[in-house]
Design a protein around this motif. Sequence first.
Motif, PDB file in Angstrom:
ATOM      1  N   ASP A 140       0.194 -29.314   0.122  1.00 16.11           N
ATOM      2  CA  ASP A 140      -1.022 -28.809  -0.489  1.00 16.11           C
ATOM      3  C   ASP A 140      -2.197 -28.959   0.486  1.00 16.11           C
ATOM      4  OD1 ASP A 140      -1.532 -31.549  -0.552  1.00 16.11           O
ATOM      5  OD2 ASP A 140      -1.181 -31.748  -2.693  1.00 16.11           O
ATOM      6  N   VAL A 141      -3.382 -28.625   0.031  1.00 19.57           N
ATOM      7  CA  VAL A 141      -4.648 -28.791   0.764  1.00 19.57           C
ATOM      8  C   VAL A 141      -4.625 -28.058   2.115  1.00 19.57           C
ATOM      9  CG1 VAL A 141      -6.509 -30.448   1.254  1.00 19.57           C
ATOM     10  CG2 VAL A 141      -4.702 -31.083  -0.320  1.00 19.57           C
ATOM     11  N   GLY A 142      -3.869 -26.964   2.187  1.00 16.20           N
ATOM     12  CA  GLY A 142      -3.913 -26.120   3.372  1.00 16.20           C
ATOM     13  C   GLY A 142      -2.912 -26.433   4.452  1.00 16.20           C
ATOM     14  N   ALA A 143      -2.035 -27.410   4.248  1.00 23.00           N
ATOM     15  CA  ALA A 143      -1.094 -27.791   5.310  1.00 23.00           C
ATOM     16  C   ALA A 143      -0.184 -26.638   5.715  1.00 23.00           C
ATOM     17  CB  ALA A 143      -0.261 -28.989   4.874  1.00 23.00           C
ATOM     18  N   SER A 144       0.287 -25.859   4.751  1.00 21.54           N
ATOM     19  CA  SER A 144       1.211 -24.770   5.091  1.00 21.54           C
ATOM     20  C   SER A 144       0.511 -23.643   5.832  1.00 21.54           C
ATOM     21  CB  SER A 144       1.876 -24.223   3.823  1.00 21.54           C
ATOM     22  OG  SER A 144       0.918 -23.654   2.946  1.00 21.54           O
TER      23      SER A 144
END
Length: 257
Positions: A140-144
Motif C-alpha cells: 500500500d501507500v504507493g509501493a507498487s
Amino acid sequence: MTHPLLFSRADGIATLQFNRPAQLNALDVPTAQALLAAVQEIAADRSVRAVLLKGAGRAFVAGGDLATLQANPVQGAQDLLEPLNAAVTLLHGLDAPVIAQVHGAAAGAGLSLMLMCDFVLAAEGTKFNLAYINLGTSCDVGASWALPRLVGLRQALEIALLGEGFDAAEALRLGLINRVLPAAELDAAAQALAQRIASGPTVAYGQMRRLLRDSLTRDLPAQLQAEAQAFLACAKTPDFSEGVAAFLAKRPAQFAG
C-alpha cells in the motif's frame, strides 16, 4: 498526551517527525490523520520549499500498527489507508521536493513512504523490508507504483514477493536510497540537503520532478510537449530571470522560490 507527529516549519523547510518511538513509529490511525493534516497545511503554504520526513527514537517507521488491524482488519485498513493515501497524493503533487531521513528500520508502510520521497539519506545499520507478503497481504501507500520505477520490474518482484530484509548497502546498490552515512552524521546531512533544496528554484523543482515521474507513461512526442510547457512555465518566473542573470554575471543565483 504525546502527539504522534511533530510538525515544524522554519527557513522554507517543513519537518515532519513521526513520534511514537516506543512503537518504532508504527503508523496508526491518529498518526495517519496527523500526517494528512500537516501535509494539507504544507500544500497550502507557498513558503515551504522543502519537506523533511524523519522518525523519533530507534527507527524511521516500522510499518503499520498491526493492533489497528487486528480487531477489524477491513475497517481498520480503510481507516488507516484513506488518510495515508491522501497525504502521499498531496506530497507527490508539491513543487517542494521531499527528503526522507531514515535510520533503524524502514519496513512495510514505512518503506512505502520512503520510496515515494525524492531523496533518501540513510544511516549505516538501517534495515529495510517491504514485509507485506509476510503478513499475507499486498502492499500500500504507493509501493507498487514507486518500487518498479526505482529498481525495475524483475527486482521489484523479488523484493515484494520474497519479503526478505536487506541492509543500507544493498538499498544503495539497488537505487532505493541516495546516500548511506554514519548515524552520527545523518541529521546534519539531511538538514544540509533540506537547506540546499529550500534555497533552490521551487517551481522548477516541481516541474522537473513531475516530468521525470510522468515520462514513463508518455511517448517521446508527448514528453517533448510536456517539457516545452514546463520550460515556458518556468520562464515566466522571477527565478528563471535571476538564474539567467546570475549565470551571465558569473555569480551564485539567489532564488526566491
